[in-house]
Design a protein around this motif. Structure first.
Motif, PDB file in Angstrom:
ATOM      1  N   TRP A   1      -9.225  -1.615  -1.721  1.00 38.99           N
ATOM      2  CA  TRP A   1      -9.075  -0.151  -1.677  1.00 38.99           C
ATOM      3  C   TRP A   1      -7.919   0.257  -0.748  1.00 38.99           C
ATOM      4  O   TRP A   1      -7.144   1.161  -1.056  1.00 38.99           O
ATOM      5  CB  TRP A   1     -10.383   0.481  -1.204  1.00 38.99           C
ATOM      6  CG  TRP A   1     -10.273   1.987  -1.060  1.00 38.99           C
ATOM      7  CD1 TRP A   1     -10.218   2.700   0.069  1.00 38.99           C
ATOM      8  CD2 TRP A   1     -10.175   2.922  -2.126  1.00 38.99           C
ATOM      9  NE1 TRP A   1     -10.104   4.030  -0.195  1.00 38.99           N
ATOM     10  CE2 TRP A   1     -10.064   4.201  -1.557  1.00 38.99           C
ATOM     11  CE3 TRP A   1     -10.180   2.787  -3.540  1.00 38.99           C
ATOM     12  CZ2 TRP A   1      -9.959   5.359  -2.334  1.00 38.99           C
ATOM     13  CZ3 TRP A   1     -10.067   3.947  -4.288  1.00 38.99           C
ATOM     14  CH2 TRP A   1      -9.954   5.220  -3.688  1.00 38.99           C
ATOM     15  N   GLU A   2      -7.794  -0.409   0.382  1.00 39.81           N
ATOM     16  CA  GLU A   2      -6.699  -0.106   1.329  1.00 39.81           C
ATOM     17  C   GLU A   2      -5.352  -0.350   0.672  1.00 39.81           C
ATOM     18  O   GLU A   2      -4.415   0.440   0.800  1.00 39.81           O
ATOM     19  CB  GLU A   2      -6.836  -0.975   2.589  1.00 39.81           C
ATOM     20  CG  GLU A   2      -5.675  -0.845   3.583  1.00 39.81           C
ATOM     21  CD  GLU A   2      -5.604   0.514   4.236  1.00 39.81           C
ATOM     22  OE1 GLU A   2      -4.537   0.842   4.779  1.00 39.81           O
ATOM     23  OE2 GLU A   2      -6.606   1.279   4.216  1.00 39.81           O
ATOM     24  N   ASN A   3      -5.246  -1.436  -0.060  1.00 39.10           N
ATOM     25  CA  ASN A   3      -3.970  -1.756  -0.711  1.00 39.10           C
ATOM     26  C   ASN A   3      -3.647  -0.785  -1.841  1.00 39.10           C
ATOM     27  O   ASN A   3      -2.481  -0.531  -2.146  1.00 39.10           O
ATOM     28  CB  ASN A   3      -4.005  -3.179  -1.266  1.00 39.10           C
ATOM     29  CG  ASN A   3      -3.900  -4.221  -0.161  1.00 39.10           C
ATOM     30  OD1 ASN A   3      -3.440  -3.908   0.934  1.00 39.10           O
ATOM     31  ND2 ASN A   3      -4.353  -5.434  -0.434  1.00 39.10           N
TER      32      ASN A   3
ATOM     33  N   ALA B   1       0.840  -1.193   0.000  1.00 38.54           N
ATOM     34  CA  ALA B   1       0.000   0.000   0.000  1.00 38.54           C
ATOM     35  C   ALA B   1       0.875   1.242   0.000  1.00 38.54           C
ATOM     36  O   ALA B   1       1.944   1.262   0.621  1.00 38.54           O
ATOM     37  CB  ALA B   1      -0.920  -0.014   1.209  1.00 38.54           C
TER      38      ALA B   1
ATOM     39  N   LYS C   1       1.013   4.123   1.413  1.00 39.22           N
ATOM     40  CA  LYS C   1       1.410   4.849   2.619  1.00 39.22           C
ATOM     41  C   LYS C   1       2.098   3.943   3.647  1.00 39.22           C
ATOM     42  O   LYS C   1       2.266   4.320   4.805  1.00 39.22           O
ATOM     43  CB  LYS C   1       0.183   5.502   3.244  1.00 39.22           C
ATOM     44  CG  LYS C   1      -0.486   6.555   2.350  1.00 39.22           C
ATOM     45  CD  LYS C   1      -1.718   7.120   3.016  1.00 39.22           C
ATOM     46  CE  LYS C   1      -2.417   8.141   2.098  1.00 39.22           C
ATOM     47  NZ  LYS C   1      -3.643   8.691   2.748  1.00 39.22           N
ATOM     48  N   THR C   2       2.528   2.755   3.241  1.00 41.76           N
ATOM     49  CA  THR C   2       3.124   1.787   4.170  1.00 41.76           C
ATOM     50  C   THR C   2       4.553   2.191   4.570  1.00 41.76           C
ATOM     51  O   THR C   2       5.367   2.560   3.720  1.00 41.76           O
ATOM     52  CB  THR C   2       3.166   0.386   3.546  1.00 41.76           C
ATOM     53  OG1 THR C   2       1.838   0.012   3.186  1.00 41.76           O
ATOM     54  CG2 THR C   2       3.746  -0.627   4.520  1.00 41.76           C
TER      55      THR C   2
ATOM     56  N   GLN D   1      -0.225   1.848   6.348  1.00 45.64           N
ATOM     57  CA  GLN D   1      -0.002   2.251   7.735  1.00 45.64           C
ATOM     58  C   GLN D   1       1.442   1.965   8.145  1.00 45.64           C
ATOM     59  O   GLN D   1       2.223   1.406   7.373  1.00 45.64           O
ATOM     60  CB  GLN D   1      -0.974   1.509   8.655  1.00 45.64           C
ATOM     61  CG  GLN D   1      -0.871  -0.005   8.552  1.00 45.64           C
ATOM     62  CD  GLN D   1      -1.857  -0.700   9.447  1.00 45.64           C
ATOM     63  OE1 GLN D   1      -1.812  -0.540  10.665  1.00 45.64           O
ATOM     64  NE2 GLN D   1      -2.808  -1.442   8.843  1.00 45.64           N
TER      65      GLN D   1
ATOM     66  N   ALA E   1      -4.871   2.524  -2.060  1.00 49.79           N
ATOM     67  CA  ALA E   1      -4.819   3.939  -1.706  1.00 49.79           C
ATOM     68  C   ALA E   1      -4.365   4.190  -0.267  1.00 49.79           C
ATOM     69  O   ALA E   1      -4.030   5.308   0.087  1.00 49.79           O
ATOM     70  CB  ALA E   1      -6.199   4.573  -1.918  1.00 49.79           C
ATOM     71  N   GLY E   2      -4.333   3.149   0.589  1.00 50.52           N
ATOM     72  CA  GLY E   2      -4.047   3.390   2.009  1.00 50.52           C
ATOM     73  C   GLY E   2      -2.628   2.989   2.427  1.00 50.52           C
ATOM     74  O   GLY E   2      -1.676   3.222   1.714  1.00 50.52           O
TER      75      GLY E   2
END
Length: 589
Positions: free
Chosen positions: A126-128, A51, A53-54, A133, A130-131
């Motif tokens: 979607w997390e993968n 992702a 932002k990772t 952590q 655009a997101g």
């Protein structure tokens, strides 16, 4: 951060859809087909990169493939992951690399934990896409290496607690304070080091205090309640129709304290107290028992029988004194006067096996006045000394201080590589002779020190000097039999040739021999010193060298033990006295 190696779970297969047969279904299906294309694309992309932002341990790895993420993680964490870590414990510290500590970063596991992998869940897709952590790195931990570090640090830091004590100073009780010990908490320290990895390069070890078995407070209590009262005044005892006093000084010599049951327990030594009170007991006028002893008749040992008598039992004496000495008033007691056997009976003496010469040696000396006096006196003091099995002989204890008042004379001695005049000069002759006698008797050599210079009248390396303040000659009766010492001189006249002989009487256990001495590292002294001072004694040159030899123990004709000996003699620089009016600063050798 985590120390586990997670296994990535395989994605579950998507369920199959049934096909419809209506026109509506076809239209809807077309719309779904378009959306499904985007969904499928998202599904495929989400499984290939992390992702966006990772981050892992602060390192941005978003949008990278797992392989790329691993490479970047290893590179950017290198400085932190390889930085040495210092573990401190008070004034002590150990610095080691993470590899030596068994710590490291597991890059594949770290990336796997941060990667969601391909998924049919729209939210996860979607997390993968655009997101993302922040994740901690997955670390490796080798507890065996951490254990080794903790053990090494413990050797530096750990100290045993010191028990508080009561000691006697000039006959008065004094408190010696205790101190806690320190012990490294290995498990907590290992966890602290592991937790600090990647975040800090200094770690404070976890240490705990260990209280002593006897604290200062407990010792103070024993001092106040036992020691101080015990020595505050005499204890008056009644024996028959008479009384005698056990003075504080007598009790002080016999009184000691030992750790027991979380405190200090007072002990009064029966033998010491009996010995200290012997003069007072003699005042009772009792026919006291006499121990058996040995004496020489016709050059051979005979037993002087023991004699039973009347006396006070030492164990009862201690019990009564201990009970009375802690009282503020009425410091009295009663002891029984009864028939008493000797402590060392005739039967005991007969079982000591004092029957044959097990070691003997003779040395010769020029009979100057001081040698005749001092060697004769020292031989007389050694003659008749008896050692039970396990007892120790000290030449200084037997001879005592060498003073004019005690009958000693001044004579030649060695000090700092020079021959000087000292009280008791010449007794090294007796010491050397005694050492050789016990050497061939096979007795245990506790301590002896050869001369710093070699004199040819002594066996090379197999001799011993003596100084009351600093050098003793000690041996132990390490046999199962008694040892009786016999020593005598030939009573030489001044100017003649003297000899001193020492014999050991016991039961022979070994045949003891000495190997031939081997000389090496021979050194010659420097040029002669010319001394024109008004006080001067000439001095001959002597070579220095190292000598080695062995004490050989035989039994039944077979060599059963070898004991090595080694000594290095100094050189002696010659001195020429050039002043014709000079006077000697010592007695001539």
């Amino acid at each position: 951060m985590t120390y586990t190696d997670p296994q990535a779970a395989a994605p579950a297969p998507a369920p199959r859809k049934k096909r419809g047969g209506t026109i509506t279904a076809v239209l809807v299906g077309g719309i779904v087909l378009l959306a499904g294309g985007a969904y499928g694309a998202g599904y495929m992309l989400s499984g290939e990169t992390l992702a966006p932002k990772t981050t892992i341990e602060g390192v941005p790895v978003g949008g990278l493939t797992p392989s790329e993420a691993q490479t970047k993680l290893i590179t950017e964490l290198a400085a932190r992951s390889e930085a040495p870590i210092t573990v401190k414990a008070g004034e002590h510290a150990l610095t080691k690399s993470p590899a030596e500590l068994g710590l490291g970063v597991d890059a594949p596991a770290s990336v796997a934990a941060a990667s969601g992998g391909a998924s049919f869940n729209p939210l996860e897709i979607w997390e993968n896409l655009a997101g993302g952590q922040a994740y901690e790195a997955v670390l490796t931990r080798d507890d065996a290496k951490l254990d080794a570090t903790a053990s090494e640090l413990a050797q530096l830091t750990d100290t045993d607690p010191v028990n508080a004590e009561i000691v006697m100073e000039e006959g008065k009780p004094a408190l010696k304070e205790g101190a806690p010990g320190v012990k490294l908490d290995a498990a907590a320290t290992k966890d602290a080091v592991a937790a600090a990895y990647l975040d800090a390069t200094e770690v404070t070890a976890v240490v705990v205090e260990k209280e002593p078995d006897v604290t200062t407070e407990e010792a103070q209590q024993a001092l106040d309640e036992v020691a101080a009262p015990a020595l505050s005044a005499p204890v008056t005892l009644t024996a028959g129709d008479k009384t005698f006093a056990v003075e504080p000084g007598m009790i002080a010599k016999a009184l000691s304290f030992e750790a027991a049951d979380g405190g200090l327990k007072a002990n009064v030594d029966p033998d010491i107290l009996m010995d200290e009170a012997s003069t007072a007991l003699k005042g009772l006028g009792l026919d006291e028992p006499q121990d058996a002893r040995f004496r020489f008749e016709g050059g051979k040992p005979v037993i002087v029988p023991s004699v039973d008598g009347m006396g006070v039992d030492k164990e009862e004496l201690v019990q009564v004194v201990q009970a009375a000495m802690v009282k503020a008033g009425d410091r009295t007691g009663t002891v029984t006067v009864a028939q008493k056997k000797a402590d060392f009976t005739t039967e005991m003496a007969e079982k000591m096996g004092v029957k044959e010469i097990t070691g003997e040696f003779t040395t010769n000396f020029p009979a100057s006045a001081y040698r005749v006096n001092n060697i004769g006196k020292s031989a007389g003091l050694i003659n008749g000394v008896f050692l039970k099995p396990g007892e120790e002989f000290s030449m200084n204890k037997v001879l005592g201080p060498r003073t004019l008042a005690r009958g000693w004379m001044a004579g030649g001695a060695i000090d700092g590589g020079r021959v000087v005049e000292r009280m008791g000069g010449g007794i090294s002759q007796t010491t050397t002779t005694t050492f050789n006698a016990i050497f061939f008797a096979g007795l245990e050599d506790i301590y002896h020190k050869p001369h710093s210079l070699y004199f040819s009248r002594y066996p090379m390396g197999r001799e011993a000097t003596l100084d009351y303040n600093s050098v003793d000659m000690k041996f132990r009766n390490n046999t199962d039999y008694g040892v009786l010492m016999q020593a005598f001189t030939n009573n030489p006249k001044v100017g003649g040739q003297g000899s001193v002989t020492v014999r050991v009487w016991s039961t022979k256990t070994y045949d003891v021999k000495a190997s031939d001495p081997v000389r090496s590292n021979v050194k010659t002294p420097g040029p002669a010193i010319k001394d024109n001072s008004p006080v001067c004694s000439p001095q001959s040159a002597m070579n220095g060298f190292t000598v080695t030899y062995n004490r050989l123990f035989y039994r039944g004709g077979s060599l059963v033990r070898t004991e090595p000996f080694k000594w290095t003699y100094n050189t002696l620089t010659p001195v020429e006295c050039t002043n014709p009016n000079r006077r000697a600063d010592r007695i001539e050798r």
